[in-house]
Design a protein around this motif. Structure first.
Motif, PDB file in Angstrom:
ATOM      1  N   VAL A  93       0.838  -1.205   0.000  1.00  0.00           N
ATOM      2  CA  VAL A  93       0.000   0.000   0.000  1.00  0.00           C
ATOM      3  C   VAL A  93       0.874   1.255   0.000  1.00  0.00           C
ATOM      4  O   VAL A  93       0.574   2.247  -0.685  1.00  0.00           O
ATOM      5  N   GLU A 106      -9.549   1.071  -7.536  1.00  0.00           N
ATOM      6  CA  GLU A 106     -10.559   1.240  -6.496  1.00  0.00           C
ATOM      7  C   GLU A 106     -10.442   0.063  -5.542  1.00  0.00           C
ATOM      8  O   GLU A 106     -10.122  -1.056  -5.952  1.00  0.00           O
ATOM      9  N   TRP A 107     -10.716   0.324  -4.247  1.00  0.00           N
ATOM     10  CA  TRP A 107     -10.493  -0.703  -3.241  1.00  0.00           C
ATOM     11  C   TRP A 107     -11.740  -0.931  -2.392  1.00  0.00           C
ATOM     12  O   TRP A 107     -12.570  -0.032  -2.243  1.00  0.00           O
ATOM     13  N   LYS A 108     -11.798  -2.131  -1.824  1.00  0.00           N
ATOM     14  CA  LYS A 108     -12.874  -2.449  -0.886  1.00  0.00           C
ATOM     15  C   LYS A 108     -12.281  -3.302   0.227  1.00  0.00           C
ATOM     16  O   LYS A 108     -11.458  -4.192  -0.029  1.00  0.00           O
ATOM     17  N   ILE A 240      -7.478  -5.322   2.357  1.00  0.00           N
ATOM     18  CA  ILE A 240      -8.233  -4.654   1.306  1.00  0.00           C
ATOM     19  C   ILE A 240      -8.020  -5.419   0.002  1.00  0.00           C
ATOM     20  O   ILE A 240      -7.103  -6.236  -0.112  1.00  0.00           O
ATOM     21  N   TYR A 241      -8.879  -5.125  -0.966  1.00  0.00           N
ATOM     22  CA  TYR A 241      -8.853  -5.891  -2.213  1.00  0.00           C
ATOM     23  C   TYR A 241      -9.290  -4.960  -3.347  1.00  0.00           C
ATOM     24  O   TYR A 241     -10.242  -4.192  -3.195  1.00  0.00           O
ATOM     25  N   PRO A 242      -8.604  -5.004  -4.498  1.00  0.00           N
ATOM     26  CA  PRO A 242      -8.959  -4.092  -5.596  1.00  0.00           C
ATOM     27  C   PRO A 242     -10.214  -4.533  -6.344  1.00  0.00           C
ATOM     28  O   PRO A 242     -10.374  -5.716  -6.664  1.00  0.00           O
ATOM     29  N   HIS A 369     -17.125  -7.000  -5.541  1.00  0.00           N
ATOM     30  CA  HIS A 369     -15.790  -6.590  -5.996  1.00  0.00           C
ATOM     31  C   HIS A 369     -15.708  -6.563  -7.522  1.00  0.00           C
ATOM     32  O   HIS A 369     -14.623  -6.410  -8.083  1.00  0.00           O
TER      33      HIS A 369
END
Length: 469
Positions: A93, A106-108, A240-242, A369
């Protein structure tokens, strides 16, 4: 008269493979003003860490059949080939923020992390295996069903000690020298039970086996603090994951390299490496480069490649296999049971709970996602191979995941380089490790960057978040 300028065949660096490590280094070196040529034998970015649509997934695993119509369209799917998440406060990161590649993504936050635990039957409860949410703070430890009443207090005390520990402040050390004492000695001091040690070592510190117990305690403390620091940074999860899958990360760094003048070519393999009289790389040959660019060879001072290119170009002495990893991509029509129907989770099965030498990992993501059609879920299972029947080794994970619509299994060698590349200027990366995050791969990047440039990558003075870039 042809006025077209001839193609310049001279580059500072040739990068072979568009995996995460290769793409980050390609982007970083292009920022340093290096002239970079980047090639990949595949028609897509990401290499072993790519995210594929249905057509490419079936072409890779089930070329003789077509994907079922019920799965929908290609545009709905971006299926990762490896099961990994990103530590919210980890080195990757920081690199994303420093290079401003984060603005391409974008991340979630991942919704939950669970650990599998075998329990003894009690007066009012049945024994057997069960998955529980992983506590990562002292207050969460008190609410966890992983431990009994008195063990909760001991765990709370340990996690509070870790949270307050500052390497430069002896007052927080409680008289302990964590550089000298082993992790096992530290855990014994807090009188933690084996199952508690399991989830702390494997689901919080994220070790894949029990070797950490014999290493200096400070190493485990640092990993636990990273986990704690990652929680709350972008959500209630440390991961987190893109959006659109992990393949977006190498694509983002490739875009950064292209902006800085890098040249990219897909569907091009490395056929031969050329060395000068001193044994240092001076160029390479590729039939596809010759066909498309009319160049007999690319001249360069350095090559960065993933292990598969070293093996293809007869540089097998540059890598060695240290084992194998089995991975299984599962397409589901339901979330993982007993996880409160969360749309994204990680489940860790510590080695001791199943009598193995290595942990088993389960990663699940879903349509939130933008990686699959609504109503479906993607779970990826993985572990180090220990027997002659790798798929059977994943049985504990299959039991947790539940019914599977489609599955795709790979067994891959884990390669590491046999030298640091300084002798011939050919830098070979390692294969993806079995852990559930990218900290190991990111450390490879930082080490290679230091070796190549002679300086550390400055990861200080980072923007607070994407909007500050």
């Amino acid at each position: 008269m042809d006025t077209q300028e001839p193609i310049n065949p001279n580059y500072d660096v040739v990068v072979c493979g568009t995996g995460l490590i290769e793409c980050i280094l390609s982007g970083l070196l292009s920022m340093e003003g290096k002239r970079v040529f980047h090639m990949d034998r595949n028609p897509y970015y990401g290499g072993e860490g790519a995210s594929l649509n249905l057509t490419n997934l079936w072409k890779l695993f089930k070329a003789e059949t077509k994907f079922p119509q019920q799965l929908g369209q290609n545009r709905d799917w971006n299926i990762d080939l490896i099961p990994k998440f990103v530590m919210a406060n980890g080195q990757l990161v920081k690199i994303l923020l420093k290079t401003k590649v984060a603005r391409y993504l974008e991340w979630k936050a991942i919704d939950g992390t669970y650990v599998f635990q075998m329990k003894e039957p009690g007066l009012f409860s049945k024994g057997g295996g069960k998955i529980e949410k992983v506590p990562a703070t002292a207050s969460e430890a008190l609410k966890s069903d992983l431990m009994g009443m008195f063990e909760k207090r001991r765990c709370q005390k340990f996690l509070a000690y870790v949270s307050n520990y500052e390497p430069s402040n002896p007052k927080t050390h409680d008289g302990l020298n964590l550089n000298q004492m082993s992790c096992a000695q530290l855990l014994k001091k807090f009188e933690l039970e084996p199952n508690t040690i399991d989830f702390i070592g494997h689901a919080v510190a994220l070790y894949s086996n029990d070797q950490f117990l014999d290493k200096p305690a400070i190493q485990t403390i640092e990993k636990i603090k990273l986990y704690m620091d990652s929680i709350g940074r972008y959500g209630d999860s440390p991961f987190i994951y893109p959006i659109y899958g992990l393949g977006g990360i190498p694509e983002g760094f490739s875009r950064m390299a292209a902006v800085n003048g890098g040249t990219f070519m897909l569907n091009a393999d490395l056929d031969e490496v050329l060395l000068d009289g001193e044994g240092k790389v001076c160029g390479l040959k590729s039939e596809k480069v010759k066909e498309l660019m009319g160049l007999e060879q690319i001249n360069c001072k350095m090559i960065i490649a993933d292990p598969s290119y070293a093996l293809k170009a007869k540089l097998s002495d540059k890598v060695k296999s240290i084992g194998k990893i089995v991975r299984c991509i599962c397409i589901l029509n339901h979330p993982i049971p007993n996880t409160k129907n969360l749309p994204s989770v990680q489940v860790i099965i510590p080695q001791r709970q199943t009598g193995r030498k290595n942990d088993i990992y389960v990663m699940m993501v879903s349509d939130v996602h933008n990686v699959c059609k609504k109503g479906f879920f993607i779970a990826i299972l993985s572990t180090n191979v220990e027997t002659n029947n790798p798929e059977k080794e994943l049985e504990p994970a299959f039991e947790i995941v539940g019914p599977v619509l489609e599955k795709f299994i790979t067994v891959s060698d884990v390669y590491i380089p046999t030298d640091d590349g300084s002798k011939d200027n050919i830098f070979i990366s390692s294969s993806f490790d079995p852990q559930s995050h990218f900290e190991g791969e990111t450390q490879q990047v930082l080490n290679a960057y230091r070796k190549i440039t002679g300086k550390d990558l400055d990861l200080t003075n980072l923007p607070i978040d994407q909007d500050d870039q």
